[in-house]
Scaffold this motif. Structure first.
Motif, PDB file in Angstrom:
ATOM      1  N   ASP A  53     124.526 -23.767 -47.476  1.00  9.93           N
ATOM      2  CA  ASP A  53     123.864 -22.552 -47.769  1.00  9.93           C
ATOM      3  C   ASP A  53     124.654 -21.542 -48.348  1.00  9.93           C
ATOM      4  N   GLY A  54     123.856 -20.785 -49.393  1.00 12.16           N
ATOM      5  CA  GLY A  54     124.649 -19.924 -50.149  1.00 12.16           C
ATOM      6  C   GLY A  54     123.615 -19.472 -51.480  1.00 12.16           C
ATOM      7  N   ASP A  55     124.341 -18.423 -52.357  1.00 14.63           N
ATOM      8  CA  ASP A  55     123.860 -18.124 -53.476  1.00 14.63           C
ATOM      9  C   ASP A  55     124.480 -18.617 -54.619  1.00 14.63           C
ATOM     10  N   ILE A  56     123.404 -19.410 -55.322  1.00 12.51           N
ATOM     11  CA  ILE A  56     123.871 -20.497 -56.175  1.00 12.51           C
ATOM     12  C   ILE A  56     124.518 -19.750 -57.433  1.00 12.51           C
ATOM     13  N   GLY A  57     124.044 -18.431 -57.602  1.00 11.16           N
ATOM     14  CA  GLY A  57     124.659 -17.367 -58.562  1.00 11.16           C
ATOM     15  C   GLY A  57     126.088 -16.954 -58.509  1.00 11.16           C
ATOM     16  N   GLN A  58     126.588 -17.436 -57.427  1.00 17.66           N
ATOM     17  CA  GLN A  58     128.086 -17.099 -56.932  1.00 17.66           C
ATOM     18  C   GLN A  58     128.832 -18.356 -57.369  1.00 17.66           C
ATOM     19  N   ALA A  59     130.013 -18.353 -58.113  1.00 17.82           N
ATOM     20  CA  ALA A  59     130.753 -19.506 -58.430  1.00 17.82           C
ATOM     21  C   ALA A  59     131.301 -20.478 -57.123  1.00 17.82           C
ATOM     22  N   ALA A  60     131.445 -19.397 -55.755  1.00 17.77           N
ATOM     23  CA  ALA A  60     132.135 -20.364 -54.951  1.00 17.77           C
ATOM     24  C   ALA A  60     131.058 -21.050 -54.161  1.00 17.77           C
ATOM     25  N   THR A  61     129.869 -20.681 -54.304  1.00 19.42           N
ATOM     26  CA  THR A  61     128.499 -21.668 -53.847  1.00 19.42           C
ATOM     27  C   THR A  61     128.675 -23.028 -54.638  1.00 19.42           C
ATOM     28  N   ALA A  62     128.616 -22.777 -55.655  1.00 17.72           N
ATOM     29  CA  ALA A  62     128.575 -23.975 -56.615  1.00 17.72           C
ATOM     30  C   ALA A  62     129.592 -25.011 -56.362  1.00 17.72           C
ATOM     31  N   GLU A  63     131.001 -24.366 -56.187  1.00 17.38           N
ATOM     32  CA  GLU A  63     132.276 -25.001 -55.854  1.00 17.38           C
ATOM     33  C   GLU A  63     131.937 -25.814 -54.648  1.00 17.38           C
ATOM     34  N   LYS A  64     131.334 -25.291 -53.531  1.00 20.77           N
ATOM     35  CA  LYS A  64     131.186 -25.911 -52.293  1.00 20.77           C
ATOM     36  C   LYS A  64     130.133 -26.917 -52.319  1.00 20.77           C
ATOM     37  N   VAL A  65     129.184 -26.475 -52.899  1.00 22.85           N
ATOM     38  CA  VAL A  65     127.938 -27.827 -53.543  1.00 22.85           C
ATOM     39  C   VAL A  65     128.708 -28.985 -54.008  1.00 22.85           C
ATOM     40  N   ALA A  66     129.406 -28.810 -55.184  1.00 21.20           N
ATOM     41  CA  ALA A  66     130.072 -30.001 -55.804  1.00 21.20           C
ATOM     42  C   ALA A  66     130.910 -30.588 -54.928  1.00 21.20           C
ATOM     43  N   GLN A  67     131.879 -30.039 -54.181  1.00 22.75           N
ATOM     44  CA  GLN A  67     132.617 -30.630 -53.078  1.00 22.75           C
ATOM     45  C   GLN A  67     131.990 -31.329 -52.216  1.00 22.75           C
ATOM     46  N   THR A  68     130.735 -30.653 -51.687  1.00 27.23           N
ATOM     47  CA  THR A  68     129.963 -31.477 -50.562  1.00 27.23           C
ATOM     48  C   THR A  68     129.555 -32.938 -51.214  1.00 27.23           C
ATOM     49  N   ALA A  69     128.863 -32.862 -52.446  1.00 26.39           N
ATOM     50  CA  ALA A  69     128.694 -34.055 -53.021  1.00 26.39           C
ATOM     51  C   ALA A  69     129.424 -35.164 -53.107  1.00 26.39           C
ATOM     52  N   ILE A  70     130.640 -34.689 -53.519  1.00 24.64           N
ATOM     53  CA  ILE A  70     131.744 -35.733 -53.506  1.00 24.64           C
ATOM     54  C   ILE A  70     132.339 -35.893 -52.310  1.00 24.64           C
ATOM     55  N   SER A  71     132.716 -35.169 -51.242  1.00 25.49           N
ATOM     56  CA  SER A  71     132.989 -35.643 -49.830  1.00 25.49           C
ATOM     57  C   SER A  71     132.022 -36.670 -49.037  1.00 25.49           C
TER      58      SER A  71
END
Length: 240
Positions: A53-71
């Motif tokens: 969950d999060g606003d993809i227009g925020q860099a922190a959300t994108a970071e969390k998405v990428a980290q979730t994919a890897i983990s």
């Protein structure tokens, strides 16, 4: 088939995004689905599906998405940039706040997650793809559907798709876009169907699955890059 490849889908909670999530899951992919409230979107639980969950227009959300994919799944192989804002009004009625919101979701949302994905795909060395959802209005504006300021952002996605396709062709990362016309999504729930049909030469309204099928095709089409695939009933072809 997917061979356990991982796809990130933004704007995933409804409409085209939800259809894209289901299409990739049906083909055996791992999917990381993100939107402001995607965890409440009613997807059936799956070991191949993770939510952020999060606003993809925020860099922190994108970071969390990428980290979730890897983990969760160990890789990022494809990204579908579907999150987008759209509004239609006369040019002089758009406000600075309208413009900033469009840039945040449509452009910054693309940049933040795509940069992270490209870095990861390069590190994996096995190639991948990025597919963005734009619109046929970029190439064929319709006078009764005034959307000039949103088209700055959607046209920018078309342009960067071609630029990145060239930049990363030798690294086997492909960049494409799907340009829908009128799609039967919650965005159009208050628009008369006859009006929507009038915006297509074929007189039809697309189903979200029609767009999702095009997205899956581009993710798996190994020799297609720099392409804008119109799924719009012919609207991009000109006047009718």
């Amino acid at each position: 088939m997917a061979e356990h490849k991982t796809v990130i889908v933004t704007g995933a909670s409804q409409g085209i995004g939800a259809a894209v999530v289901r299409a990739f899951l049906d083909r055996g992919y791992n999917v990381v689905a993100t939107s402001r409230s995607v965890s409440k979107a009613g997807f059936l639980p799956s070991p191949n599906l993770a939510f952020v969950d999060g606003d993809i227009g925020q860099a922190a959300t994108a970071e969390k998405v990428a980290q979730t994919a890897i983990s969760a799944f160990g890789s990022i192989d494809h990204v579908v940039n579907n999150a987008g804002l759209f509004s239609a009004k006369p040019f002089t009625d758009y406000t600075a706040e309208d413009f900033r919101a469009l840039v945040s979701t449509n452009l910054e949302g693309f940049i933040f997650i795509t940069q992270l994905a490209v870095k990861q795909i390069l590190s994996q060395g096995t190639g991948g793809s990025v597919t963005s959802i734009t619109t046929s209005l970029v190439e064929n504006p319709i006078s009764i559907l005034t959307a000039s300021i949103p088209m700055i952002t959607k046209g920018g996605l078309d342009a960067i798709t071609r630029s990145l396709a060239s930049e990363y062709a030798k690294r086997n990362i492909r960049f494409n876009a799907v340009a829908p016309g009128q799609v039967d999504t919650p965005l159009h729930k208050n628009n008369p169907k006859d009006f929507l049909k009038s915006l297509s030469p074929m007189g039809t309204i697309s189903d979200p699955k029609d767009i999702a099928d095009a997205v899956v095709f581009l993710a798996e089409a190994r020799h297609v890059t720099g392409e804008v695939l119109h799924v719009d009933g012919g609207a991009h072809a000109g006047r009718w």
